[in-house]
Design a protein around this motif. Structure first.
Motif, PDB file in Angstrom:
ATOM      1  N   GLY A 103       4.554  -3.110   3.590  1.00 21.10           N
ATOM      2  CA  GLY A 103       4.442  -2.684   4.977  1.00 21.10           C
ATOM      3  C   GLY A 103       5.756  -2.303   5.619  1.00 21.10           C
ATOM      4  N   GLN A 264       5.632  12.553   6.967  1.00 25.22           N
ATOM      5  CA  GLN A 264       4.858  12.429   8.215  1.00 25.22           C
ATOM      6  C   GLN A 264       4.464  13.802   8.739  1.00 25.22           C
ATOM      7  OE1 GLN A 264       3.859   9.629   9.679  1.00 25.22           O
ATOM      8  NE2 GLN A 264       4.931   8.253   8.252  1.00 25.22           N
ATOM      9  N   ASP A 290       5.809   4.554  13.101  1.00 26.28           N
ATOM     10  CA  ASP A 290       6.531   3.312  13.380  1.00 26.28           C
ATOM     11  C   ASP A 290       7.541   3.055  12.263  1.00 26.28           C
ATOM     12  OD1 ASP A 290       4.950   2.982  15.619  1.00 26.28           O
ATOM     13  OD2 ASP A 290       3.487   1.702  14.576  1.00 26.28           O
TER      14      ASP A 290
ATOM     15  N   MET B   1       4.595   3.295  10.246  1.00 27.13           N
ATOM     16  CA  MET B   1       3.884   3.796   9.062  1.00 27.13           C
ATOM     17  C   MET B   1       3.404   2.611   8.242  1.00 27.13           C
ATOM     18  SD  MET B   1       7.121   4.941   6.842  1.00 27.13           S
ATOM     19  CE  MET B   1       7.631   5.658   8.384  1.00 27.13           C
ATOM     20  N   THR B   3       2.419   0.949   4.399  1.00 28.70           N
ATOM     21  CA  THR B   3       2.676   1.049   2.974  1.00 28.70           C
ATOM     22  C   THR B   3       1.675   0.136   2.293  1.00 28.70           C
ATOM     23  OG1 THR B   3       5.006   1.277   3.472  1.00 28.70           O
ATOM     24  CG2 THR B   3       4.436   0.810   1.191  1.00 28.70           C
ATOM     25  N   ASP B   7       1.752   1.787  -3.070  1.00 34.27           N
ATOM     26  CA  ASP B   7       3.109   2.272  -2.828  1.00 34.27           C
ATOM     27  C   ASP B   7       4.146   1.263  -3.298  1.00 34.27           C
ATOM     28  OD1 ASP B   7       2.270   4.620  -1.764  1.00 34.27           O
ATOM     29  OD2 ASP B   7       2.285   3.919   0.309  1.00 34.27           O
ATOM     30  N   VAL B   8       3.867  -0.002  -3.030  1.00 39.26           N
ATOM     31  CA  VAL B   8       4.833  -1.031  -3.396  1.00 39.26           C
ATOM     32  C   VAL B   8       5.028  -1.062  -4.912  1.00 39.26           C
ATOM     33  CG1 VAL B   8       5.298  -3.500  -3.400  1.00 39.26           C
ATOM     34  CG2 VAL B   8       4.388  -2.400  -1.352  1.00 39.26           C
TER      35      VAL B   8
END
Lengths: 297, 297
Positions: A103, A264, A290, B1, B3, B7-8
């Motif tokens: 995140g 984005q 963000d 945003m 994730t 993605d990680v």
């Protein structure tokens, strides 16, 4: 002088002996980490020389290239960062050090143009001091990893002009600070500023790194992006870009810095009231995202 | 945003992905050898970064160090050669390329002071234009690998003064060309010239390489030596030193360039007639050795 058979045998095996001597010479290094880094560097560079059987002439060219790279650097140009970028080294360093909690906003390279202090600006200011591009509003929040807004977070922002040049590349054309701003998020962690939509552009090709790209048949382009460094008390700062969705070169960035999570939309907005509120002509582009910071451990 | 977990996962494995992308970017390189060299360099540098988990701050220090190294270079100073020297790279390149037939003179590093053209001199000339050291006669023959004298062979000779400085380091103190000479061997391949006995000396320590030596607790000294490049038609030139037997630092040369076959006696001679013949005060030192070149293939 004479060289007998014993000497010849020593010479044949001498490549490894030089490596061991060079590594052993580090034994009195005060800082263990410096010793580790230099020892590893010596071993890898020596292995590279042995594996490729680098010639004297190639070594001389490498010395000349590195010298020219250093001498191309000025207060406003960093050719060694550019070299690190086009070899994928900068992105690798970012990647191995940017292993964040799920995140959190991913990092990407600093790039060679973070050379001047960005001027402090007010939320809503226009960082495009010249005009001529497509007007754009960039907005969002700076959040902690649990979603808490980070009041007073600081955003360092820099981008190229619509022609693809940073202010420091064109001191006679662009006013200093064009495309740059240091913003402080409000009490709800919100930020917003005006700018123009960035365009893809070539990294500087008039120096040694440009010659390297030409020799390797590579294009010098980077997909359109805006640079950010976001920082807040108690959190790990993140150095990143926001890439413009749909830009050319997103799949062949000259410096390998694209991460999908950083792409984005810069959406076209047709809303006269909103345009008036932001102080931009209608229609305009808007990018909203963000930036999520990891708590410092 | 946001994730997500996917993605990680990509990020965690991304180190290797950047390496493969960077190597793949070389696919349009016109010269296969350049592609091989750059590909090998990228793989080794990336492995180095991964293995040491190089931090962003360490990367920045490396960029700063390389930039300073380039900017320390001038027409009369080559700090990148010095860096290559103290990492053992110059000697390794010499070693892997200097694999000669038995009996041929071994090569060693060029060093950072072969920056000016040596003045043409006559056999017997004194290359010590200042005086103050111990007078010395250097003589011998240039031979082919089968012992045939090489008439007209050319010897490029350079050395430091008795204080350990090359002429280019002290333009205000030493006349240009002090300690240097370009000699042509006679019809029997013989050479002889006068000079002073060289002394051990430190490599320049007032630049980035000096800082590196201090940080690693290394001394900057080189054992006493005279540089030679010997060249003759139909033969491979050799770049080498002759080291003074008994000199300090023969076992800890700061640039790892000593080979035992290159260590020669600088014998004290007490022979008034011979001294008169050479035009030196009695007693004097004499170094006698042959330089043996490999036939070009």
């Amino acid at each position: 002088m004479t060289t007998d058979a014993t000497d010849v045998t020593e010479t044949t095996g001498a490549g490894e002996a030089v490596t061991e001597e060079a590594v052993a010479s580090l034994s009195a290094t005060a800082h263990p980490r410096l010793r580790e880094l230099l020892g590893g560097l010596i071993r890898h560079l020596h292995d590279f020389v042995r594996e490729t059987r680098l010639t004297q002439e190639e070594w001389e060219k490498a010395v000349g290239f590195l010298t020219a790279t250093g001498q191309t650097c000025t207060d406003t140009r960093q050719e060694f960062i550019l070299l690190s970028d086009v070899l994928g080294l900068s992105m690798l360093v970012e990647t191995i050090n940017g292993d964040r909690v799920p995140g959190a906003t991913e990092s990407t390279v600093l790039g060679p143009f973070h050379l001047t202090e960005s001027p402090a600006r007010q939320l809503g200011d226009d960082i495009d001091l010249v005009g001529g591009g497509r007007p754009c509003v960039v907005s969002g929040r700076v959040l902690s990893q649990d979603g808490t807004p980070l009041a007073g977070a600081v955003l360092d922002v820099w981008q190229a002009d619509p022609e693809g040049y940073y202010d420091v590349q064109q001191p006679d054309v662009q006013p200093a600070g064009n495309g740059r701003g240091l913003f402080t998020a409000d009490a709800e962690g919100r930020f917003w500023f005006r700018t123009c939509v960035p365009a893809p552009y070539p990294i500087p090709t008039d120096g040694p790194v440009g010659a390297l790209l030409r020799a390797t048949g590579r294009h010098p382009y980077r997909p359109a992006h805006i640079h950010f460094i976001a920082a807040a008390d108690g959190h790990t700062p993140v150095t990143t870009h926001i890439f413009v969705a749909g830009s050319d070169y997103l799949d062949s960035d000259a410096v390998f810095a694209v991460k999908q999570s950083l792409v984005q939309e810069f959406a076209e907005i047709d809303d006269p009231a909103l345009a008036r509120e932001f102080g931009v002509p209608n229609p305009f582009r808007q990018a909203r995202f963000d930036l999520v910071l990891e708590r410092a451990s």
